[in-house]
Write an enzyme that holds these catalytic residues in place. Structure first.
Site, PDB file in Angstrom:
ATOM      1  N   GLU A   1      -3.390   0.594   8.100  1.00 38.29           N
ATOM      2  CA  GLU A   1      -4.351   1.134   7.146  1.00 38.29           C
ATOM      3  C   GLU A   1      -4.752   0.114   6.084  1.00 38.29           C
ATOM      4  O   GLU A   1      -5.416   0.455   5.118  1.00 38.29           O
ATOM      5  CB  GLU A   1      -3.823   2.424   6.508  1.00 38.29           C
ATOM      6  CG  GLU A   1      -2.428   2.352   5.955  1.00 38.29           C
ATOM      7  CD  GLU A   1      -1.905   3.701   5.450  1.00 38.29           C
ATOM      8  OE1 GLU A   1      -2.690   4.644   5.266  1.00 38.29           O
ATOM      9  OE2 GLU A   1      -0.684   3.784   5.229  1.00 38.29           O
TER      10      GLU A   1
ATOM     11  N   HIS B   1      -2.834  34.061   5.067  1.00 45.44           N
ATOM     12  CA  HIS B   1      -2.530  34.721   6.329  1.00 45.44           C
ATOM     13  C   HIS B   1      -3.692  35.533   6.850  1.00 45.44           C
ATOM     14  O   HIS B   1      -3.890  35.662   8.055  1.00 45.44           O
ATOM     15  CB  HIS B   1      -1.273  35.586   6.182  1.00 45.44           C
ATOM     16  CG  HIS B   1      -0.051  34.811   6.488  1.00 45.44           C
ATOM     17  ND1 HIS B   1       0.918  34.547   5.570  1.00 45.44           N
ATOM     18  CD2 HIS B   1       0.331  34.189   7.631  1.00 45.44           C
ATOM     19  CE1 HIS B   1       1.848  33.806   6.120  1.00 45.44           C
ATOM     20  NE2 HIS B   1       1.522  33.572   7.364  1.00 45.44           N
TER      21      HIS B   1
ATOM     22  N   CYS C   1      -4.515   8.702  12.783  1.00 51.26           N
ATOM     23  CA  CYS C   1      -4.229   9.946  12.073  1.00 51.26           C
ATOM     24  C   CYS C   1      -5.102  10.123  10.837  1.00 51.26           C
ATOM     25  O   CYS C   1      -4.929  11.070  10.074  1.00 51.26           O
ATOM     26  CB  CYS C   1      -2.759  10.048  11.718  1.00 51.26           C
ATOM     27  SG  CYS C   1      -2.194   8.661  10.704  1.00 51.26           S
TER      28      CYS C   1
ATOM     29  N   ASN D   1      -8.418   6.679   6.677  1.00 54.43           N
ATOM     30  CA  ASN D   1      -8.767   7.070   5.300  1.00 54.43           C
ATOM     31  C   ASN D   1      -8.571   5.888   4.349  1.00 54.43           C
ATOM     32  O   ASN D   1      -9.430   5.598   3.515  1.00 54.43           O
ATOM     33  CB  ASN D   1      -7.890   8.237   4.822  1.00 54.43           C
ATOM     34  CG  ASN D   1      -7.969   9.418   5.755  1.00 54.43           C
ATOM     35  OD1 ASN D   1      -8.877   9.493   6.571  1.00 54.43           O
ATOM     36  ND2 ASN D   1      -7.028  10.335   5.654  1.00 54.43           N
ATOM     37  N   ASP D   2      -7.430   5.220   4.490  1.00 52.59           N
ATOM     38  CA  ASP D   2      -7.202   4.053   3.643  1.00 52.59           C
ATOM     39  C   ASP D   2      -7.871   2.805   4.205  1.00 52.59           C
ATOM     40  O   ASP D   2      -8.383   1.993   3.457  1.00 52.59           O
ATOM     41  CB  ASP D   2      -5.691   3.809   3.487  1.00 52.59           C
ATOM     42  CG  ASP D   2      -5.106   4.699   2.404  1.00 52.59           C
ATOM     43  OD1 ASP D   2      -5.765   4.867   1.363  1.00 52.59           O
ATOM     44  OD2 ASP D   2      -4.009   5.245   2.608  1.00 52.59           O
TER      45      ASP D   2
ATOM     46  N   ARG E   1       3.162  14.328   6.737  1.00 52.04           N
ATOM     47  CA  ARG E   1       3.087  13.634   5.434  1.00 52.04           C
ATOM     48  C   ARG E   1       4.304  14.055   4.604  1.00 52.04           C
ATOM     49  O   ARG E   1       4.230  14.986   3.805  1.00 52.04           O
ATOM     50  CB  ARG E   1       1.802  14.001   4.708  1.00 52.04           C
ATOM     51  CG  ARG E   1       0.529  13.409   5.313  1.00 52.04           C
ATOM     52  CD  ARG E   1      -0.688  13.771   4.456  1.00 52.04           C
ATOM     53  NE  ARG E   1      -1.817  12.900   4.699  1.00 52.04           N
ATOM     54  CZ  ARG E   1      -2.838  13.192   5.492  1.00 52.04           C
ATOM     55  NH1 ARG E   1      -2.864  14.333   6.140  1.00 52.04           N
ATOM     56  NH2 ARG E   1      -3.845  12.349   5.646  1.00 52.04           N
TER      57      ARG E   1
END
Ligand code: PEP
Ligand code: MG
Length: 584
Positions: A428, A186, A499, A451-452, A293
């Site tokens: 992906e 925080h 994404c 990413n994949d 996710r």
């Protein structure tokens, strides 16, 4: 020295060390446990009053949302289980209240610190902050005195609690440096809202810096220089002027539409893992959640979350996002993400193994339960469902069948859900990219998971640092696949987002705009910079640039070309400014 930059900007000033000192809490055996129970309750009540005052003053200073942290601190002091644990310890062991409180809160802190999710792990700091306040009250130790703060102070502390951060006079603070803390603590969130450059995670910094030392703190790169020489001072003063300009410009992007100079509108959304991540998404003016996710709900626990538990979490995100779209990705477990209670065999190549939709279709009960929870939550907002790791048409069709079964069940049970929920797939795997023309006929949208897609296209394990030279989002092979996916989606009349990490890359955003990508979903702190880039380019020009990258030979050539076009000397990608000026 380099730590983790959590709030961008450069601060140059004199060190102001906050040393609240360690409190020596002794275990004392007491005769009168009743008196200790009274002392505990009085301190808890006083702490609640203080937190309420802090809540009200923070509303005036920073606003309702930022003040909420002190309300949640107040709620911790009303937690029945926690308070009974402390009371029981006092009674059972006949010990002083501060010792019982400190032991009990340390056990809670340890429990939180072992949680894998970064956000939840960092909540241990909040427990420490609240308990420190109560213990000081019981022991009659005053909190830190901030009145000695001078202009251009660089705050240096082992740890900065949210209460410390909120009490600082921000007009006097040039930067903050701490030994502890992470990106989503925080203190870091409040620092970003206040626009104070901040670096965390610098071990023993409070021993290395003395009060009054001149310090340079770069909140973007995480670099800290103690007593800089004249050359360093000159360089950073110049850099500070430039960074201040940039950060002001980026903060000004909040509330503006994400549209290019020639009118191409895109959606800039956030990737989240747990409902609490919505704070950061809204803080950065996300236009939706492009990737939730959902597997994080399944991780770090002994048993599978029930339908109701899942429903509550999906509902929370949907309610908080209002009308904005929220794309919930169904369970993407396997690869590097494991859960102990699902039937997951040890595999030679887990990334090529039993993961994501493959595992869900092998455990239909798990899949259907999740889909039921999402459907039930759908009435609370604008949900879309996305299936990960699709590599065949059959997987998609089978997934849709399970979704239909879940809908039929709810209908039979008389439970409401929205019937027009958009269904999408993640693209992906290379096979999904290649048959994206066929997949597009079966779904409402695509989201490209770079990413994949990179690891499968380049045949390189995304976690293998030895091969990281091959794992590049600039490789023409990847860019050609992306172009094909976007074209196939548009030909079929559906929208397409992205994404994976590449969606937030300032050098690639213009390329993807040129290819016509409709939605970009990224880590929340990247959103305002992405908006700045989008608002300062012409799609027509970017089409030419995107086309050139497809003819290049390798990733390095693409990256250098894009750096040359877009990145300024700080790799901030603000050269786009110049492109606009040239056209006006
Ligand atoms: C991706 O593969 O690009 C993606 C967004 O999914 P994850 O990183 O969760 O595998
Ligand atoms: Mg993926």
């Amino acid at each position: 020295m380099r730590g983790l930059g959590v709030s961008p900007g450069i601060g140059i000033g004199k060190a102001f060390i906050i040393d609240r000192g360690l409190i020596d809490i002794k275990k004392i055996l007491v005769d009168d446990v009743g008196k200790e129970l009274d002392r505990l309750m009085t301190a808890l009540e006083t702490a609640k009053t203080q937190l309420n005052d802090l809540y009200n003053s923070t509303i005036d200073e920073l606003g309702e949302k930022e003040a909420q942290i002190f309300k949640s601190h107040e709620m911790m002091l009303e937690d029945d289980t926690f308070i009974s644990d402390v009371k029981n310890k006092i009674i059972a062991e006949g010990v002083n209240a501060e010792f019982a409180l400190s032991e009990t809160s340390n056990a809670y802190i340890k429990m939180f610190q072992n949680i894998e999710n970064e956000y939840l792990r960092e909540r241990s700091e909040d427990i420490r902050d609240v308990m420190d306040r109560v213990i000081r009250l019981m022991m009659g130790i005053n909190s830190f005195d901030y009145s000695a703060l001078e202009n251009n102070s660089i705050i240096v502390a082992k740890d900065l609690t949210p209460s410390d951060t909120a009490q600082l006079d921000r007009t006097k603070v040039a930067a903050m440096i701490t030994e502890m803390g992470g990106k989503t603590s925080h203190a870091a969130i409040i620092a970003r809202i206040m626009g104070i450059p901040t670096v965390v995670g610098l071990n023993n910094i409070t021993d290395k810096i003395k009060p009054g030392d001149t310090v340079i703190c770069d909140g973007r790169t995480g670099k800290v220089i103690i007593n800089p020489n004249a050359k360093q001072l000159f360089f950073y003063n110049k850099k500070k002027i430039r960074e201040d300009e940039i950060n002001k410009e980026l903060r000004n992007q909040a509330g503006l539409p994400s549209v290019t100079l020639d009118g191409f509108k895109v959606n800039l959304s956030a990737n989240i893992g747990v409902p609490n991540d919505v704070d950061m998404a809204l803080e950065n003016d996300a236009e939706g959640i492009g990737l939730f996710r959902s597997e994080f709900i399944f991780m770090n626990r002994e048993h599978q979350p029930t339908e109701d538990e899942q429903f509550e979490q999906y509902k929370e995100v949907l309610v908080r996002m209002g009308d904005k779209p929220v794309i919930i990705r169904t369970l993407d477990i396997g690869g590097d993400k494991c859960v102990p209670y699902l039937d997951m065999p040890k595999e030679m190549n887990p990334f090529l193994g039993y993961r994501a939709i493959r595992l869900c279709l092998g455990n239909v009960e798990v899949f259907r339960t999740q889909l039921r929870a999402i459907l039930r939550a759908s009435v609370y907002g604008n949900v879309k469902i996305m299936i990960p790791m699709i590599s065949t048409m059959k997987e998609l069709k089978d997934s849709k069948k399970v979704l239909q079964q879940a809908k039929d069940e709810l209908l039979r049970e008389g439970i409401k859900f929205k019937d027009d929920i958009e269904i999408g797939v993640m693209i992906e795997t290379p096979s999904a990219a290649i048959i994206s023309d066929l997949l597009a006929k079966e779904v409402d949208f695509f989201s490209i998971g770079t990413n994949d897609l990179i690891q499968y296209t380049m045949a390189v394990d995304r976690l293998n640092s030895k091969l990281s030279y091959l794992y590049s989002q600039y490789h023409p092979a990847l860019l050609r696949l992306i172009k094909g996916i976007i074209d196939n989606a548009h030909k079929a009349g559906i929208w397409v987002g992205m994404c994976g990490e590449a969606a937030g890359d300032p050098k690639l955003i213009p390329v993807f705009i040129g290819m016509g990508l409709d939605e970009f979903s990224m880590n929340s702190p990247s959103i305002l910079r992405a908006r700045y880039i989008v608002r300062n380019i012409n799609k027509k020009d970017m089409e030419i640039i995107a086309k050139s990258t497809l003819d290049m030979e390798n990733a390095l050539e693409v990256e250098e070309y894009l750096s040359c076009l877009f990145a300024d000397e700080n790799e901030n990608c603000l050269k786009t400014c110049k492109i606009r000026r040239r056209q006006q």
